[in-house]
Design an enzyme around this catalytic site. Structure first.
Site, short mmCIF file in Angstrom:
data_model
loop_
_atom_site.label_atom_id
_atom_site.label_comp_id
_atom_site.label_asym_id
_atom_site.label_seq_id
_atom_site.Cartn_x
_atom_site.Cartn_y
_atom_site.Cartn_z
N PHE A 24 -7.83 1.30 -5.55
CA PHE A 24 -8.71 2.48 -6.13
C PHE A 24 -8.24 3.85 -6.02
CE2 PHE A 24 -11.62 3.89 -2.64
CZ PHE A 24 -11.05 2.91 -1.71
N GLY A 51 -1.43 2.19 0.86
CA GLY A 51 -2.19 2.04 -0.47
C GLY A 51 -3.59 2.22 0.01
N LYS A 52 -4.28 2.41 -1.36
CA LYS A 52 -5.70 2.46 -1.43
C LYS A 52 -6.35 1.26 -1.85
CE LYS A 52 -8.86 6.32 -2.27
NZ LYS A 52 -9.60 6.39 -1.17
N ILE A 53 -6.33 0.22 -0.92
CA ILE A 53 -6.57 -1.11 -1.21
C ILE A 53 -7.86 -1.32 -0.84
CG2 ILE A 53 -5.82 -3.46 -0.56
CD1 ILE A 53 -3.02 -2.49 0.27
N TYR A 104 -10.84 -1.08 3.25
CA TYR A 104 -12.03 -0.04 3.61
C TYR A 104 -12.90 -0.67 4.32
CZ TYR A 104 -9.50 3.69 1.56
OH TYR A 104 -8.73 4.77 1.44
#
Ligand code: PMP
Length: 331
Positions: A56, A181-183, A187
């Site tokens: 995202f 990476g914005k995985i 989060y």
């Protein structure tokens, strides 16, 4: 440090930052169409819902009331990073950066916002399948794309200075769950460190890598100031390669002649730093005044942090001609 109740810890930091009150009539982009958020739902068997296999972005649109204009900040860079995040977990996204930018501008136009907005694109494994493999078995695990938007004020308190702790949770490692990476799944790591910090009475947390060096904040990058120079953890310190971080490095150099050293930071450097601040799309530029109950510098937001914060807000609102190419007008 006074422990907080869950109610106290959940209190939003600004009145426009109401995580529970998202307006479900806002238009979102889902399944190739612009539809109300209340209709943009996924099946409970969706691969990304089961395994966190999505990526995202978090993008901000700043409303400039004098110009009656909405500026989306560094949208292209956010979508370039989204493409890179896709590569990491084998998501095949059939939209170019340009196409994603166009969809986002159209989405904002349809919502006609007159306040600062947050934009949240997600690309995810949309298959109704069991098993964590990222292989798209004959189209059985296709790629989904959604973009939604909502009003957003300050995500952390940017004015008085934050009191943060070094988290007992380590940052996810590149060889385990790449922070580059914005995985979605990673989060949980941010959630653990942020939640424990809030419940202990801190405003946020700084996470270390497994080797004990400073990585970044729970969901933001970190800068310290020592002897008039900026220092931030390098890209090999399990950080998200932040767009605000890059912005700050460039602004500090161009506008104030301040160089940034990108290098490993020891935990104890945090305690002897003259200044410290978080930065990120959500966090913007947020001075830190206490770390682990030790005052940073004078215990007040530092001069360099403050001047970078002021400049940053002018830049994102499209008030600095030199940097207007970073601001995509919606209207
Ligand atoms: N690190 C993490 C873990 C984040 O989630 C964010 C927010 N996207 C950042 C750093 C800051 O990145 P950016 O400036 O690109 O928003």
């Amino acid at each position: 440090m006074t422990e907080k109740t869950i109610e106290e810890a959940e209190k939003p930091v600004s009145k426009d930052c109401n995580y529970e009150g998202i307006d479900l009539d806002l238009i979102s982009y889902f399944g190739g169409k612009f539809i109300p958020l209340r209709e943009a739902n996924v099946n409970i068997m969706t691969h990304a819902f089961q395994y966190g296999t999505g990526v995202f972005e978090g993008i901000r649109g700043y409303y400039n009331a004098e110009e009656k204009q909405m500026y989306i900040f560094r949208m292209k860079e956010h979508y370039e990073r989204l493409h890179n995040s896709c590569k990491l977990i084998r998501l095949e996204l059939d939209k170019t950066v340009d196409e994603l930018c166009k969809i986002t501008v159209e989405l904002m136009k349809r919502n006609k916002p007159e306040c600062d907005m947050y934009i949240r694109p997600n690309v995810y494994k949309a298959g109704i399948v069991v098993g964590p493999s990222l292989i798209n078995k004959n189209g059985g695990n296709p790629t989904g794309l959604s973009i939604c938007t909502m009003p957003m004020g300050d995500y952390v308190d940017i004015s008085k200075g934050l009191h943060v702790c070094v988290s007992s949770w380590f940052r996810v490692e590149d060889n385990a769950l790449p922070a580059r990476g914005k995985i979605q799944g990673s989060y949980v790591n941010a959630a653990l460190s942020k939640t424990d910090a809030l419940l202990t009475g801190f405003d946020d947390s700084i996470v270390l890598s497994g080797d004990g060096h400073v990585s970044e904040g729970s969901a933001m990058n970190l800068f310290i100031v020592r002897d008039g120079k900026l220092i931030t953890s390098g890209v090999a310190s399990n950080i998200l390669e932040g767009i605000t971080r890059a912005t700050i490095i460039e602004l500090a150099k161009n506008e104030f002649g301040i160089e940034t050293m990108e290098r490993q930071i020891d935990r104890t450097e945090l305690y002897v730093a003259d200044e410290a601040f978080f930065c990120g799309t959500g966090a913007q530029v947020s001075p830190i005044t206490k770390i682990d109950n030790r005052e940073v510098g004078t215990g007040k937001p530092g001069a360099i942090s403050k001047k970078l914060q002021d400049l940053y807000f002018d830049v994102v609102k499209g008030k600095k001609a030199k940097y207007k190419n970073w601001c995509e007008p919606v209207f």
